[in-house]
Write an enzyme that holds these catalytic residues in place. Structure first.
Site, PDB file in Angstrom:
ATOM      1  N   SER A 148       0.824  -1.206   0.000  1.00  0.00           N
ATOM      2  CA  SER A 148       0.000   0.000   0.000  1.00  0.00           C
ATOM      3  C   SER A 148       0.861   1.261   0.000  1.00  0.00           C
ATOM      4  CB  SER A 148      -0.909   0.012   1.226  1.00  0.00           C
ATOM      5  OG  SER A 148      -1.690  -1.159   1.278  1.00  0.00           O
TER       6      SER A 148
HETATM    7  N1  SAH Z   1      -1.195  -4.339   3.883  1.00  0.00           N
HETATM    8  C1  SAH Z   1      -0.526  -4.833   2.723  1.00  0.00           C
HETATM    9  C2  SAH Z   1      -1.358  -4.627   1.488  1.00  0.00           C
HETATM   10  C3  SAH Z   1      -1.273  -5.803   0.601  1.00  0.00           C
HETATM   11  S1  SAH Z   1      -2.442  -5.827  -0.729  1.00  0.00           S
HETATM   12  C4  SAH Z   1       0.840  -4.189   2.580  1.00  0.00           C
HETATM   13  O1  SAH Z   1       1.069  -3.149   3.209  1.00  0.00           O
HETATM   14  O2  SAH Z   1       1.673  -4.714   1.860  1.00  0.00           O
HETATM   15  C5  SAH Z   1      -3.758  -6.763  -0.047  1.00  0.00           C
HETATM   16  C6  SAH Z   1      -3.463  -8.177   0.360  1.00  0.00           C
HETATM   17  O3  SAH Z   1      -4.720  -8.759   0.737  1.00  0.00           O
HETATM   18  C7  SAH Z   1      -2.888  -9.067  -0.727  1.00  0.00           C
HETATM   19  O4  SAH Z   1      -1.706  -9.639  -0.292  1.00  0.00           O
HETATM   20  C8  SAH Z   1      -3.969 -10.130  -0.941  1.00  0.00           C
HETATM   21  O5  SAH Z   1      -3.459 -11.411  -1.237  1.00  0.00           O
HETATM   22  C9  SAH Z   1      -4.675 -10.124   0.403  1.00  0.00           C
HETATM   23  N2  SAH Z   1      -6.037 -10.651   0.391  1.00  0.00           N
HETATM   24  C10 SAH Z   1      -7.016 -10.486  -0.532  1.00  0.00           C
HETATM   25  N3  SAH Z   1      -8.133 -11.140  -0.173  1.00  0.00           N
HETATM   26  C11 SAH Z   1      -7.850 -11.746   1.025  1.00  0.00           C
HETATM   27  C12 SAH Z   1      -8.603 -12.577   1.912  1.00  0.00           C
HETATM   28  N4  SAH Z   1      -9.860 -12.929   1.669  1.00  0.00           N
HETATM   29  N5  SAH Z   1      -8.003 -13.005   3.033  1.00  0.00           N
HETATM   30  C13 SAH Z   1      -6.717 -12.680   3.322  1.00  0.00           C
HETATM   31  N6  SAH Z   1      -5.960 -11.893   2.526  1.00  0.00           N
HETATM   32  C14 SAH Z   1      -6.521 -11.438   1.382  1.00  0.00           C
END
Ligand code: SAH
Length: 218
Positions: free
Chosen positions: A68
């Site tokens: 993010s």
């Molecule tokens: N907070 C993270 C953002 C990553 S993007 C950072 O700072 O890097 C969002 C993440 O949510 C991705 O890795 C994706 O695989 C995960 N995601 C999407 N749907 C999900 C679900 N149902 N349960 C767990 N993780 C999920």
């Protein structure tokens, strides 16, 4: 001079510039700003992208996912912390682990769930390296929360469902709050949900752009 100082992009000045930018965009919580300054974001991206780690933008982390944007991480963390100290916080969507790392020193315990095993393995190594002792991780579909440690004071969701997942609202303590993006791939809004005795209230914060919350694991 160390190698990273030599590159310059991970230097203290570069980080201070990022913090100044985020402050200009309206984030006021000094505890959050200090985390943005101190957490080495370059460790959360591929080495090839390390020189861009202190730009205020989302970056690819592979598998169609992104780390993010620092401003959004700061804004969501601030929105979660407003209203008093938090004991236990659930994060859905560990991704690179950057949001987890920013949150970790500001709350008692973070439980974080990721559906992509490879990303979670890399994130775990980073937590270990940074000695974040209050983080527990789980490889699962986080759309249903993590019932074992519920109820939570706070929940932060870093992928966007179409609407507010009631399973997550149910895992909040009364008075607890959840910050999450909701909407379609094209259009999303950041929402803060406050759990009340008999339901919840929601507050719209601002327009955002996240990857979608998906079902199942991989
Ligand atoms: N907070 C993270 C953002 C990553 S993007 C950072 O700072 O890097 C969002 C993440 O949510 C991705 O890795 C994706 O695989 C995960 N995601 C999407 N749907 C999900 C679900 N149902 N349960 C767990 N993780 C999920």
């Amino acid at each position: 001079m160390t190698v990273s100082q030599g590159i310059g992009m991970t230097s203290q000045r570069t980080r201070e510039r990022l913090v100044a930018r985020i402050r200009e965009q309206g984030v006021r919580d000094e505890r959050v700003l200090a985390q943005i300054r101190d957490i080495p974001r370059h460790l959360f991206v591929d080495e090839a992208l390390a020189t861009r780690a202190y730009e205020d933008r989302a970056l690819p982390i592979g598998l169609n996912q992104t780390i993010s944007q620092p401003y959004i991480v700061a804004r969501m963390t601030e929105a979660l912390l407003e209203g008093g100290p938090l004991e236990n916080v659930l994060e859905v969507g560990t991704g690179s682990g950057y949001q987890t790392a920013v949150l970790s020193p500001l709350v008692r315990r973070v439980y974080t769930v990721e559906r992509i095993d490879l990303l979670l393995k890399q994130a775990r190594q980073r937590f270990h390296k940074l000695r974040l002792m209050n983080v527990r991780t789980k490889h699962a579909d986080g759309g249903m929360g993590w019932p074992h440690y519920a109820p939570y004071d706070g929940i932060i969701v870093t992928a966007a469902p179409e609407g507010i997942p009631l399973a997550l609202v149910d895992q909040l303590k009364p008075g607890g709050r959840m910050v999450l993006p909701i909407g379609s791939r094209q259009e999303q809004v950041l929402v803060r949900v406050l759990r009340t005795a008999d339901g919840y209230q929601r507050e719209l914060l601002e327009r955002v752009s996240f990857v979608p919350l998906l079902g199942g694991v991989s």
